[in-house]
Write a protein that holds these residues in place. Structure first.
Motif, short mmCIF file in Angstrom:
data_model
loop_
_atom_site.label_atom_id
_atom_site.label_comp_id
_atom_site.label_asym_id
_atom_site.label_seq_id
_atom_site.Cartn_x
_atom_site.Cartn_y
_atom_site.Cartn_z
N THR A 120 24.62 -16.10 23.45
CA THR A 120 24.52 -14.78 22.81
C THR A 120 23.10 -14.23 22.89
N GLY A 121 22.11 -15.04 22.44
CA GLY A 121 20.72 -14.60 22.49
C GLY A 121 20.36 -13.57 21.44
N ILE A 122 21.22 -13.33 20.44
CA ILE A 122 20.92 -12.36 19.39
C ILE A 122 20.32 -13.09 18.21
N VAL A 123 19.01 -12.97 18.01
CA VAL A 123 18.31 -13.74 16.99
C VAL A 123 18.81 -13.40 15.59
N GLY A 124 18.87 -12.11 15.28
CA GLY A 124 19.26 -11.70 13.93
C GLY A 124 20.63 -12.22 13.54
N VAL A 152 16.74 -23.37 9.90
CA VAL A 152 17.60 -22.21 10.19
C VAL A 152 16.81 -21.12 10.90
N CYS A 153 15.61 -20.83 10.39
CA CYS A 153 14.77 -19.79 11.01
C CYS A 153 14.44 -20.12 12.45
N THR A 154 14.00 -21.36 12.68
CA THR A 154 13.54 -21.76 14.00
C THR A 154 14.69 -21.86 15.00
N ALA A 155 15.81 -22.43 14.58
CA ALA A 155 16.96 -22.54 15.48
C ALA A 155 17.44 -21.16 15.91
N GLY A 469 7.33 -11.58 10.79
CA GLY A 469 8.26 -12.31 11.64
C GLY A 469 9.70 -11.91 11.35
N PHE A 470 10.42 -11.47 12.37
CA PHE A 470 11.76 -10.93 12.14
C PHE A 470 12.71 -11.99 11.58
N SER A 471 12.60 -13.23 12.06
CA SER A 471 13.49 -14.27 11.56
C SER A 471 13.29 -14.49 10.07
N LEU A 472 12.05 -14.34 9.61
CA LEU A 472 11.77 -14.49 8.18
C LEU A 472 12.47 -13.40 7.38
N LEU A 475 16.29 -14.12 7.34
CA LEU A 475 16.64 -15.21 6.44
C LEU A 475 16.45 -14.79 4.98
N ARG A 476 15.40 -14.05 4.71
CA ARG A 476 15.15 -13.60 3.34
C ARG A 476 16.32 -12.75 2.83
N GLY A 477 16.91 -11.94 3.70
CA GLY A 477 18.02 -11.08 3.30
C GLY A 477 19.33 -11.82 3.11
N ALA A 478 19.49 -12.99 3.75
CA ALA A 478 20.78 -13.70 3.70
C ALA A 478 20.72 -15.01 2.93
N ALA A 479 19.52 -15.46 2.56
CA ALA A 479 19.39 -16.76 1.91
C ALA A 479 19.86 -16.71 0.46
N PRO A 480 20.32 -17.85 -0.09
CA PRO A 480 20.69 -17.91 -1.51
C PRO A 480 19.48 -17.62 -2.40
N PRO A 481 19.71 -17.21 -3.66
CA PRO A 481 18.59 -16.83 -4.54
C PRO A 481 17.59 -17.95 -4.78
N GLU A 482 18.04 -19.22 -4.72
CA GLU A 482 17.12 -20.32 -5.01
C GLU A 482 16.09 -20.54 -3.89
N ILE A 483 16.31 -19.95 -2.73
CA ILE A 483 15.33 -20.03 -1.64
C ILE A 483 14.34 -18.88 -1.80
N THR A 484 13.08 -19.22 -2.08
CA THR A 484 12.07 -18.18 -2.27
C THR A 484 11.39 -17.83 -0.94
N THR A 485 10.66 -16.72 -0.96
CA THR A 485 9.90 -16.34 0.24
C THR A 485 8.87 -17.40 0.58
N GLY A 486 8.27 -18.00 -0.47
CA GLY A 486 7.31 -19.08 -0.24
C GLY A 486 7.95 -20.28 0.44
N ASP A 487 9.18 -20.61 0.05
CA ASP A 487 9.89 -21.71 0.71
C ASP A 487 10.08 -21.42 2.19
#
Length: 523
Positions: A120-124, A152-155, A469-472, A475-487
């Motif tokens: 696919t090659g679609i990062v988002g 998840v971000c890197t893969a 970084g677009f991957s960040l 992930l920030r938009g789709a991650a569960p609430p317990e995952i912070t931006t710092g994480d």
């Protein structure tokens, strides 16, 4: 006034950086800044407005470029596969396969990211899908938040270095133009070029080296700190069915062989291979979503595979005077296969329209493709004016003046690309900076194929470097609430370091990037 006129190129670059940091749209900023400074340069006598006469030819060349035309087709292919639930099924099966081992869930995310990258090659889409499915499963099984988020971000970014990818297509075109320019500067008028197939072949092994580095790091961390990547309880993991595993693995493998194999093998041009990929993705999506018509979809997919095999093994020329009965039989077979594929495409389009996702696919394909081409066109205007103000000569002299000769110049450019990756995306860096600095590096003796791979891995890192970084963001938009931006930020740091290790390996062992193109293309 002379001081201002002599330094308009520097001011132009600084104004562009300031405008982009303020958040103005990239395409309009590039063209707008170029127009303003062209006017200032003309008033101050530092810019020849006759150069703008070449602008229409440049824009027409971009829109009709046979390599760049493949971009919308690859985007379409990736978006269609996203809608077919391919990623979800791959993640589920790989999670069952590796989950009972320490670090197994993280390894499964990397493996799925690799397969999706090559199909696919679609990062988002990849990052969001894995964030919604794999990330909660990793957290439920006690994984470290940082490791889960970083994996998840890197893969998800592997789609930029493992072919076929939009980054490699754009980079191939930029490197080819820079290589030709460098040869002209060296006084060579019978010039060589760099094809997309060569770039794909060169990036394949380095991409797999990165995958291996990620997996080794995850397994080593799971062995040293097992509490960060524990194994799933065996009674919680469902047994893996070989039939089900093949069912989810074969579709992406089919597309990888059909698309990447035909490009690298020289059977098809990138545009032709992308067309096959787009059709194959549409047929696979129908196979996945329309259970009542799976037999028809499989027949059309088989016919498409037959066309690829036929095109790679024979050449049908009915107009030849020596065309015998065998040629006519092969031509009739080819016509039947084309008819079956056309019938399958018609059924797939009708199903997509009936289910309501055809419009979404077309709209997203158009918006992504327009963004890419708009940025390339804006950068072409900017580059023309920047060169007219003498900016290219200034940067070439700066690169050549770096201490350490050719090695020092390359280190400077790589560090500059890495730093720009914090605030710009790969398209902007590729079409603004690279045409200016790469010719000088090639003239200094660096192999263009090897150089393209080093730059590609560096550009891939821009998806992971904060704050932009677009991957960040994905992930920030789709991650569960317990995952912070710092994480998320802290989670990607080890993987950024691993990418630096990957660049170092390819620098020290250039054969990783140059061996496969040499074998396949004699270069």
């Amino acid at each position: 006034m002379n001081f201002i006129a002599e330094n308009l190129d520097i001011a132009m670059f600084l104004v562009l950086a300031a405008a982009l940091l303020r958040g103005y749209p990239v395409t309009f900023t590039l063209a707008g800044v170029a127009t303003i400074f062209a006017g200032l340069g003309a008033i101050l006598g530092a810019f020849d407005t006759a150069l703008l006469g070449a602008l229409s030819q440049r824009l027409f060349g971009i829109m009709t470029n046979q390599v760049l035309i493949a971009i919308p087709l690859f985007v379409f292919m990736g978006i269609v596969l996203e809608r077919s639930r391919l990623a979800e099924e791959l993640l589920e099966e790989m999670g069952r396969l590796f989950g009972t081992r320490r670090g197994g869930l993280a390894v499964s995310v990397v493996v799925v990211g690799t397969l999706l990258a090559a199909s696919t090659g679609i990062v988002g889409a990849t990052v969001i899908t894995m964030a919604l499915i794999a990330l909660p499963a990793m957290l439920r099984n006690g994984y470290s938040k940082r490791l889960a988020a970083g994996t998840v971000c890197t893969a998800g970014t592997l789609g930029q270095i493992i072919p076929p990818s939009t980054l490699l297509i754009i980079l191939s075109e930029v490197m080819s133009s820079a290589y030709q320019q460098a040869q002209f500067e060296q006084g060579k008028f019978t010039v060589e070029t760099i094809s997309v197939g060569q770039t794909f072949a060169a990036a394949l092994l380095p991409g797999l080296v990165l995958v291996a580095l990620y997996i080794v790091y995850i397994l080593a961390l799971a062995w040293i700190r097992p509490e960060r990547a524990p194994a799933m309880p065996r009674d919680a993991a469902e047994p893996v069915s070989t039939r089900q595993l093949l069912r989810v693995l074969l579709p992406p493998v089919f597309l990888i062989v059909a698309v990447l194999g035909s490009i690298v093998g020289g059977v098809a041009t990138p545009t032709e291979a992308a067309s096959v990929g787009a059709v194959g993705a549409l047929l696979l999506a129908t196979y996945r979503r329309d259970e009542g018509a799976r037999g028809a979809s499989l027949l059309a997919i088989a016919a498409l595979a037959g066309i690829v095999v036929l095109a790679s093994s024979t050449s049908i020329r009915l107009q030849r005077s020596d065309a015998d009965l065998g040629v006519w039989i092969v031509a009739a077979l080819g016509a039947c296969l084309v008819a079956v594929v056309a019938w399958g495409i018609w059924r797939a389009i009708r199903h997509a329209a009936r289910e309501g996702y055809l419009g979404v696919i077309n709209t997203r394909t158009m918006s992504v493709s327009s963004m890419i081409f708009g940025t390339i066109i804006g950068a072409s205007v900017f580059s023309l004016v920047f060169r007219g103000l003498g900016g290219d000569k200034r940067i070439e002299h700066l690169v050549e003046a770096m201490p350490g000769g050719a090695t020092g110049a390359l280190v400077f450019v790589m560090v500059l690309i890495f730093l720009l990756g914090f605030i710009l995306d790969f398209v902007e860096i590729s079409v603004i900076l690279l045409p200016i600095v790469v010719p000088a590096l090639i003239v200094m003796g660096h192999d263009p194929i090897w150089l393209a791979v080093l730059i590609a891995i560096n550009l891939q890192t821009s998806f992971l470097t904060p704050p932009f970084g677009f991957s960040l963001f994905y992930l920030r938009g789709a991650a569960p609430p317990e995952i912070t931006t710092g994480d998320i930020y802290r989670g990607v740091i080890p993987f950024i370091a691993l990418q630096a290790v990957g660049v170092s390996l390819i620098w020290v062992l250039p054969g990783i990037a140059t061996w496969l193109p040499a074998v396949m293309f004699g270069r």
